[in-house]
Write a protein that holds these residues in place. Structure first.
Motif: not given
Length: 140
Positions: A63-68
């Motif tokens: 659920l962790v995403v690379f920051k936009p």
């Protein structure tokens, strides 16, 4: 004389453009930094590309995403997409595992260190925890 006026106008326009670029508020710029007490993962090797942050151990990374806005890979899930990492923790080492729930091969990172993930874990990262709590598959 006309050439000097045109040259002056071009120079003035370039100067205004440079000032406009500098005047962008810091809050609008993407954060490219790993802050105190975080572990940061990067999409590319050598701490480059998009950034994803973890503030404590015990995560499955699905659920962790690379920051936009932080570079190549921005918006992608962290799980199975990291190539390097950075630890800004003070007393605890971080551990990243290939499989969820702290299973499978792992790589540890000392406090205040950075490195590329090993070939066994590069783009094959699924969970993280404080080291050495990973032993026995347990996380907490």
């Amino acid at each position: 004389m006309i050439r000097k006026i045109i040259a002056s106008a071009v120079l003035a326009t370039a100067s205004v453009g440079a000032l406009t670029t500098v005047a962008v508020p810091a809050s609008a710029a993407p954060t490219r930094r790993c802050y105190d007490q975080m572990a940061c993962f990067y999409y590319n090797s050598d701490q480059s590309g998009a950034l994803a942050t973890i503030q404590n151990g015990g995560y499955n990374l699905d659920l962790v995403v690379f920051k936009p806005g932080t570079g190549a890979g921005a918006g992608l899930p962290l799980e199975d997409h990291a190539a390097s990492w950075d630890s800004r923790t003070r007393g605890l080492a971080f551990c990243v595992h290939r499989d969820r729930w702290w299973k499978g091969p792992y790589n540890s990172l000392k406090p205040q260190a950075r490195k590329n993930l090993t070939s066994a874990l590069k783009n094959k990262d699924s969970s993280t925890n404080w080291y050495p709590r990973h032993e026995g598959g347990g996380g907490h």
